[in-house]
Motif scaffolding. Structure first.
Motif, PDB file in Angstrom:
ATOM      1  N   THR A  77      20.162 -34.758  37.318  1.00  0.00           N
ATOM      2  CA  THR A  77      20.636 -34.015  38.482  1.00  0.00           C
ATOM      3  C   THR A  77      19.549 -33.153  39.132  1.00  0.00           C
ATOM      4  OG1 THR A  77      21.425 -32.291  36.982  1.00  0.00           O
ATOM      5  CG2 THR A  77      23.027 -33.943  37.673  1.00  0.00           C
ATOM      6  N   VAL A  78      18.316 -33.359  38.689  1.00  0.00           N
ATOM      7  CA  VAL A  78      17.184 -32.676  39.331  1.00  0.00           C
ATOM      8  C   VAL A  78      16.070 -33.706  39.531  1.00  0.00           C
ATOM      9  CG1 VAL A  78      17.669 -30.335  38.459  1.00  0.00           C
ATOM     10  CG2 VAL A  78      16.269 -31.899  37.096  1.00  0.00           C
ATOM     11  N   PRO A  79      15.157 -33.439  40.461  1.00  0.00           N
ATOM     12  CA  PRO A  79      14.054 -34.385  40.668  1.00  0.00           C
ATOM     13  C   PRO A  79      13.088 -34.374  39.482  1.00  0.00           C
ATOM     14  CG  PRO A  79      13.754 -32.420  42.004  1.00  0.00           C
ATOM     15  CD  PRO A  79      15.103 -32.291  41.366  1.00  0.00           C
ATOM     16  N   SER A  80      12.256 -35.410  39.392  1.00  0.00           N
ATOM     17  CA  SER A  80      11.352 -35.528  38.238  1.00  0.00           C
ATOM     18  C   SER A  80      10.332 -34.376  38.199  1.00  0.00           C
ATOM     19  CB  SER A  80      10.641 -36.882  38.260  1.00  0.00           C
ATOM     20  OG  SER A  80      10.037 -37.043  39.514  1.00  0.00           O
ATOM     21  N   ASP A  81      10.024 -33.787  39.359  1.00  0.00           N
ATOM     22  CA  ASP A  81       9.067 -32.666  39.358  1.00  0.00           C
ATOM     23  C   ASP A  81       9.783 -31.310  39.438  1.00  0.00           C
ATOM     24  OD1 ASP A  81      10.003 -32.973  41.927  1.00  0.00           O
ATOM     25  OD2 ASP A  81       8.063 -32.793  42.900  1.00  0.00           O
ATOM     26  N   PHE A  82      11.012 -31.270  38.922  1.00  0.00           N
ATOM     27  CA  PHE A  82      11.810 -30.042  39.030  1.00  0.00           C
ATOM     28  C   PHE A  82      11.124 -28.828  38.390  1.00  0.00           C
ATOM     29  CE2 PHE A  82      15.162 -27.215  37.215  1.00  0.00           C
ATOM     30  CZ  PHE A  82      15.663 -26.725  38.408  1.00  0.00           C
ATOM     31  N   ILE A  83      10.611 -29.007  37.173  1.00  0.00           N
ATOM     32  CA  ILE A  83      10.034 -27.850  36.470  1.00  0.00           C
ATOM     33  C   ILE A  83       8.872 -27.271  37.280  1.00  0.00           C
ATOM     34  CG2 ILE A  83       8.851 -27.097  34.349  1.00  0.00           C
ATOM     35  CD1 ILE A  83      11.848 -27.721  33.963  1.00  0.00           C
ATOM     36  N   GLU A  84       8.072 -28.171  37.823  1.00  0.00           N
ATOM     37  CA  GLU A  84       6.921 -27.740  38.638  1.00  0.00           C
ATOM     38  C   GLU A  84       7.393 -26.954  39.877  1.00  0.00           C
ATOM     39  OE1 GLU A  84       3.936 -30.202  41.360  1.00  0.00           O
ATOM     40  OE2 GLU A  84       4.486 -31.196  39.480  1.00  0.00           O
ATOM     41  N   LYS A  85       8.386 -27.506  40.557  1.00  0.00           N
ATOM     42  CA  LYS A  85       8.893 -26.855  41.782  1.00  0.00           C
ATOM     43  C   LYS A  85       9.599 -25.544  41.445  1.00  0.00           C
ATOM     44  CE  LYS A  85       7.820 -29.917  44.831  1.00  0.00           C
ATOM     45  NZ  LYS A  85       6.827 -29.633  45.854  1.00  0.00           N
ATOM     46  N   PHE A  86      10.446 -25.615  40.437  1.00  0.00           N
ATOM     47  CA  PHE A  86      11.233 -24.449  40.034  1.00  0.00           C
ATOM     48  C   PHE A  86      10.313 -23.334  39.529  1.00  0.00           C
ATOM     49  CE2 PHE A  86      13.718 -22.142  36.826  1.00  0.00           C
ATOM     50  CZ  PHE A  86      14.887 -21.863  37.508  1.00  0.00           C
ATOM     51  N   GLY A  87       9.376 -23.730  38.649  1.00  0.00           N
ATOM     52  CA  GLY A  87       8.427 -22.754  38.105  1.00  0.00           C
ATOM     53  C   GLY A  87       7.537 -22.190  39.200  1.00  0.00           C
ATOM     54  N   GLY A  88       7.127 -23.052  40.129  1.00  0.00           N
ATOM     55  CA  GLY A  88       6.263 -22.602  41.224  1.00  0.00           C
ATOM     56  C   GLY A  88       6.939 -21.499  42.029  1.00  0.00           C
ATOM     57  N   TYR A  89       8.246 -21.592  42.125  1.00  0.00           N
ATOM     58  CA  TYR A  89       8.973 -20.590  42.917  1.00  0.00           C
ATOM     59  C   TYR A  89       9.409 -19.383  42.087  1.00  0.00           C
ATOM     60  CZ  TYR A  89      12.101 -18.648  46.387  1.00  0.00           C
ATOM     61  OH  TYR A  89      12.696 -17.804  47.292  1.00  0.00           O
ATOM     62  N   TYR A  90       9.933 -19.644  40.897  1.00  0.00           N
ATOM     63  CA  TYR A  90      10.556 -18.552  40.130  1.00  0.00           C
ATOM     64  C   TYR A  90       9.661 -17.920  39.064  1.00  0.00           C
ATOM     65  CZ  TYR A  90      15.032 -19.532  42.308  1.00  0.00           C
ATOM     66  OH  TYR A  90      16.039 -19.691  43.227  1.00  0.00           O
ATOM     67  N   PHE A  91       8.535 -18.553  38.773  1.00  0.00           N
ATOM     68  CA  PHE A  91       7.702 -17.989  37.701  1.00  0.00           C
ATOM     69  C   PHE A  91       6.431 -17.340  38.241  1.00  0.00           C
ATOM     70  CE2 PHE A  91       9.334 -21.506  34.594  1.00  0.00           C
ATOM     71  CZ  PHE A  91      10.599 -20.967  34.666  1.00  0.00           C
TER      72      PHE A  91
END
Ligand SMILES: N[C@@H](CCC(=O)N[C@@H](CS)C(=O)NCC(=O)O)C(=O)O
Length: 237
Positions: free
Chosen positions: A192-206
């Motif tokens: 339910t998330v794209p394959s680069d989710f961690i990268e995108k999510f981390g880029g924004y929230y971390f």
């Protein structure tokens, strides 16, 4: 084929993808950038927000609640639910979806105090679920239903934060933690998330916020950290 217009970090999109995946409905997906919305999207989307689902009749559906209900009507489960069960499912789903934005706000906090204040509010949702959950893996029993799908974005994001930052937003809620684990084990989060989710999510929230400070060891809110640091340290003092 159905077409879902999406944004990679959006919890409302993740819920709709969860509903599509749970029902095994095939769909195409197109990601857009919300800071540069394409004109074709603005032309079809009444409020300029994702998710938008374009049906096979080319009808443009919007608002995640309405899309989930459409998918239920169109791809009805074999086992019909009573009107009461549907109402309760919607109510418990709403307890999750109304906290998507508060979770985003909590994850964006710039300092520990703001983080803890926001987490306190968010935790009221987890406390309600903790009181309601039984001993089954999922909210209503052995299989995933709409309620689990609605909570998936909150529980999946909490798992990502735990793994990458070391803070557990679900601390103190053992039944919710078990439920989270069952959802993680189901494989649904990845679908339910794209394959680069961690990268995108981390880029924004971390970055540039409290989580970045925790990552750099300059601040922390976890019990593990508290037990390792003197109370007056810059970490927790
Ligand atoms: N009530 C809407 C909320 C959707 C929403 O807030 N989407 C965000 C992304 S997570 C969005 O498109 N924001 C862009 C904007 O508001 O301009 C729903 O349930 O679908």
């Amino acid at each position: 084929m159905l077409k879902l217009i999406s944004f990679k970090n959006c919890p409302f999109v993740q819920r709709v993808m969860g509903a599509l995946e749970m029902k095994n409905v095939p769909y195409d997906i197109e990601y857009i950038e919300l800071n540069n919305k394409p004109q074709w999207f603005l032309d079809i989307s009444p409020n300029g927000q994702v998710p938008v689902l374009i049906t096979e009749n080319q009808t443009v559906l919007f608002e995640s609640d309405a899309i989930v209900e459409y998918l239920d009507d169109k791809y009805a489960p074999i086992e019909a639910l009573s009107a009461e069960e549907k109402a309760l499912d919607r109510a418990w789903s709403y307890q999750a979806s109304k906290h998507y934005m508060p979770q985003c706000g909590t994850m964006s906090a710039k300092d520990e105090q703001t983080y803890l204040t926001r987490l306190d509010k968010l935790s009221k949702a987890f406390a309600k679920a903790e009181n309601k959950l039984g001993d089954t893996p999922f909210f209503k029993g052995q299989s995933i239903t709409n309620v689990d799908i609605a909570w998936l974005p909150l529980l999946h994001r909490a798992a990502v934060i735990k793994e990458h930052i070391g803070i557990d937003m679900l601390d103190g809620f053992p039944k919710v933690q078990r439920w989270q684990q069952a959802l993680l084990d189901s494989g649904l989060p990845q679908k339910t998330v794209p394959s680069d989710f961690i990268e995108k999510f981390g880029g924004y929230y971390f970055t540039n916020n409290y989580f970045e400070l925790v990552k750099q060891g300059k601040s922390c809110a976890s019990d593990k950290c508290k037990s390792q640091q003197p109370a007056t340290s810059s970490c927790c003092g």
